[in-house]
Design an enzyme around this catalytic site. Structure first.
Site, short mmCIF file in Angstrom:
data_model
loop_
_atom_site.label_atom_id
_atom_site.label_comp_id
_atom_site.label_asym_id
_atom_site.label_seq_id
_atom_site.Cartn_x
_atom_site.Cartn_y
_atom_site.Cartn_z
N HIS A 326 0.87 -1.18 0.00
CA HIS A 326 0.00 0.00 0.00
C HIS A 326 0.90 1.23 0.00
O HIS A 326 1.84 1.30 0.80
CB HIS A 326 -0.90 -0.02 1.24
N ARG A 346 -6.22 10.46 -0.06
CA ARG A 346 -5.94 11.00 -1.39
C ARG A 346 -7.23 11.20 -2.18
O ARG A 346 -7.35 12.13 -2.96
CB ARG A 346 -4.96 10.09 -2.14
#
Lengths: 555, 228
Positions: A326, A346
């Site tokens: 990740h 994000r």
């Protein structure tokens, strides 16, 4: 709190923030997306999977001769924890129609649907029910629901994210059942985030061409998992539960079909046998193998047990050469090293920037591309920030979220993240977060078809333990979806199979055979799998454990 | 771990162990040589398996936290509470209305709340537990669902409650009733489920399923991207 030398870098991030905010508001792309060639180049040079020692050939079993992830080979080329001759298989301790191994969201979905399709279910798990990676997922679950979206676009995104290696039949099932999966969860009582007009709130994720991420604040996985766990607990007449009892081998019958499992009770150290007409593996992934010594986002029990026991029983693996890191694992403070910082950060507008506060990659590339770009920035480009403990990371500029969407946005949408950092005196509404890729997900697994069947009759697999649907790289929000879609399918098809199955005499002869193969290639007798739990006992303690014997990692 | 890290003493089941400063309770237990099989789960604060009682040096107060999220202090006394054997009533979510009656029948102890706020004080998630209990007593199910949203079911509230309330189980019922009955239905979702059931995308999906890699690649890199 950040030490002064890190503060200096944060001031540079603050300096570039207003320009980056303007860019985000302009609607133009923040940073150009990579072309096919650029993607390949960054993967080849910086993704941990592409390093020389990342893979090796497995010498035994259904995938013999294939190169797969080194630490996975190590648990496959190992002796069984059990001696078959100790077990009286004529008198199993439990009998059931469907045995479900693993109590995360895939196991719960499978249990619910198997019971609804007329099967008695035995659900067994290593930790408590629900203590799983499912519970920890934060960001969201994908489903093409908006009018400007559709399952065909979702299909393309899944394929592109997976480098076009995905099994098409599985992808079709995944995307076409996604809206129904959301609907099913809603009707069971999952509180998905809504817009003011009542429609589902949807945000973009890495590699999605539409905002398709449904969420429940940043407790999405927990909201789903605890809801369906509650539903499982409401059906005690149909679903029996055994906790702290991982399956350590599968049992077969004299026709070669899978017909149950051997359980090991972690507290009283008893072994128990289960006879089952159909068996579903929903044991999740392998983060606690700490591949390439990476920190992991995974829960304590994620040691690839299901993979190992299915492999011994003759099921083949798919894409086990591929590991998901990740992009945004926490690097600072040290207590939360490797912990997940959800991609939703994000999705809501946080931007990754280097020590000078400059953008260097689009914030929402597919995960493997994004992670590789972060590693490049921290190594070759030397633009990372080093912590006092010696880790390197880049900034994820979280304060930008509230500059874009107003004060309170983080508290409302990212309460888990806010709390996680607050506990260690970092306020993510004011300061950026230091991140670096962390071991997150098993992209491949035991190969299944769209009925969740494996090569071995009687053995079904769902969720992270399975392989094929995500190709060699999973997109955000497709794991939660995978758990529900294929968990439900496994439950349905296993129940149907159980109705017709005529289980023969039980046997563990495949274990004896496999152990012989392991011996032939000269593996040390002490090398035992499945691992069951990782071993974090320091060597200073072990030196004094004069009369303690370890079987693999367990005492 | 680097060699020069300062050490602190923690007491596990009464016995003292030296562990590195900055350890969480979980890593301190492991450093001391305990191999955990219960009282440990996700290790990131989401599963509620590692509720722990502790007392700090020179303090009389029993405090609580998640072992994976709590940093040890010198002289800390630790006991893990891996599980609370609390009652969990059985119900059919399809046959319950989202109102006060459900809670009167399934969780009558809620109405014994004495307002002591012990549950709120002990909650490692800083949830206003007593406030959501009070909301349930008023029949405000949606408010209880909202306030309890971040509950991870560690069970510490129920453990300390003098009125024997099982707050965290009542809370999941409140959230399920809210998600199922009280939040608005999304017309887009209902519509898309219907379209798919009618087979609207089936033919196109089958084409994609059979398409060769080049076709899929081209369509992937040509697709328009909308992020807002």
């Amino acid at each position: 709190m950040y030490p002064e030398y890190m503060r200096k870098s944060i001031r540079r991030v603050e300096k570039t923030r207003s320009e980056r905010l303007k860019l985000a508001r302009s609607g133009k792309t923040i940073f150009p997306m990579m072309s096919e060639e650029e993607r390949q180049e960054v993967l080849d040079n910086f993704h941990p999977d592409y390093k020389k020692d990342a893979r090796k050939k497995v010498r035994i079993g259904p995938n013999k001769g294939e190169k797969i992830t080194t630490k996975v080979v190590d648990v496959l080329e190992a002796y069984s924890r059990i001696k078959p001759e100790y077990f009286d298989l004529k008198h199993p301790d439990y009998e059931t129609d469907v045995l479900v191994i693993g109590a995360g969201s895939a196991g719960f979905s499978a249990s619910l649907l198997a019971s609804e399709n007329g099967a008695d279910v035995l659900l067994v798990t290593k930790l408590r029910i629900g203590d799983s990676n499912s519970m920890m997922a934060q960001g969201g679950i994908q489903a093409a629901v908006r009018p400007d979206d559709n399952p065909l676009l979702h299909y393309l995104d899944v394929m592109g994210g997976g480098h076009f290696d995905n099994k098409p039949d599985l992808v079709k099932a995944l995307v076409s059942e996604a809206p129904d999966a959301i609907h099913w969860l809603q009707e069971l009582g999952v509180m998905f985030d809504r817009n003011e007009d009542g429609t589902m709130l949807t945000k973009p994720g890495g590699g999605t061409c539409r905002p398709r991420m449904h969420s429940a604040r940043d407790y999405t996985g927990a909201a789903i998992c605890r809801t369906i766990r509650d539903e499982v607990l409401n059906r005690p007449d149909k679903i029996k539960i055994l906790e702290h009892q991982p399956a350590v081998e599968l049992i077969k019958d004299d026709k070669g079909n899978v017909a149950g499992a051997v359980l090991y009770h972690l507290e009283n150290r008893n072994y128990f046998t289960v006879k089952a007409k159909a068996t579903i593996i929903a044991t999740g992934g392998f983060g606690r193998l700490h591949i390439k010594n990476f920190e992991t986002t995974n829960h304590y029990g994620a040691t690839a047990d299901g993979l190992v026991i299915a492999y011994r029983a003759g099921a083949n693996l798919l894409y086990m050469d591929s590991v998901q890191y990740h992009p945004t694992g926490a690097v600072y403070p040290p207590q939360i090293l490797g912990f997940l910082c959800t991609e939703k950060l994000r999705g809501l507008g946080a931007q990754p920037v280097n020590k000078n506060g400059d953008l260097f990659v689009h914030p929402l590339e597919p995960r493997d591309i994004e992670a590789s770009a972060f590693i490049r920035e921290c190594t070759d480009s030397n633009m990372g920030i080093e912590t006092p403990g010696g880790q390197v990371g880049i900034w994820l500029d979280s304060p930008l979220i509230e500059k874009l969407s107003g004060p309170g946005t983080i508290k409302k949408n990212l309460p888990a993240m806010l709390r996680q950092f607050e506990r260690f005196d970092v306020d993510i509404t004011q300061d950026p977060i230091l991140v670096y890729p962390t071991l997150h997900y098993q992209n491949g697994g035991i190969e299944i078809n769209d009925h969740c069947e494996t090569k071995v009759n009687g053995l079904f697999v769902a969720g992270e333990a399975s392989g094929g649907v995500h190709g060699r790289n999973r997109l955000m929000g497709n794991s939660q979806l995978d758990l529900i879609v294929f968990g439900r399918r496994a439950g349905i098809y296993a129940a149907q199979y159980a109705k017709k199955a005529k289980t023969g005499a039980l046997t563990l002869s495949h274990i004896t055979e496999y152990d012989k193969e392991v011996e032939k290639i000269g593996v040390d007798k002490k090398h035992i799998s499945p691992m069951v739990l990782p071993d974090y006992t320091p060597s200073s303690v072990k030196e004094r454990q004069h009369t303690t014997e370890y079987q693999g990692t367990l005492r | 771990m680097p060699k020069n890290v300062p050490m602190v003493k923690v007491y596990i089941l009464g016995e003292g162990f030296d562990v590195p400063e900055g350890s969480t309770i979980i890593t301190a237990l492991e450093y001391a040589g305990f191999q955990l099989t219960v009282g440990v789960g996700c290790r990131e604060g989401f599963c509620g398996a590692c509720g722990t009682l502790y007392r700090e040096k020179g303090d009389y107060k029993l405090q609580a936290g998640l072992a994976c999220q709590t940093v040890v202090t010198d002289g800390m006394n630790i006991a893990q509470i891996p599980f609370v054997p609390a009652e969990k009533p059985i119900y059919d979510i399809n046959k319950i209305d989202p109102d006060i009656d459900a809670f009167k029948i399934l969780y009558p102890t809620l109405f014994r709340c004495v307002g002591c706020n012990t549950c709120t004080k002990i909650c490692p998630q800083d949830i206003e537990v007593m406030d959501y209990v009070q909301a349930l007593i008023r029949g405000d199910v949606a408010r209880a669902a909202d306030l309890s949203f971040d509950c991870i079911r560690c069970g510490l509230c129920a453990l300390r409650c003098p009125a024997e309330i099982v707050q965290y189980n009542a809370a999941i019922l409140a959230r399920r009733l809210t998600g199922k009955y009280l939040l608005p239905k999304s017309p887009d979702l209902e519509n898309r489920v219907k379209e798919i059931a009618e087979g609207l995308y089936e033919e196109e999906l089958q084409k994609l399923e059979k398409a060769n890699a080049e076709t899929i690649k081209k369509r992937y890199y040509d697709r328009d991207i909308k992020t807002g």
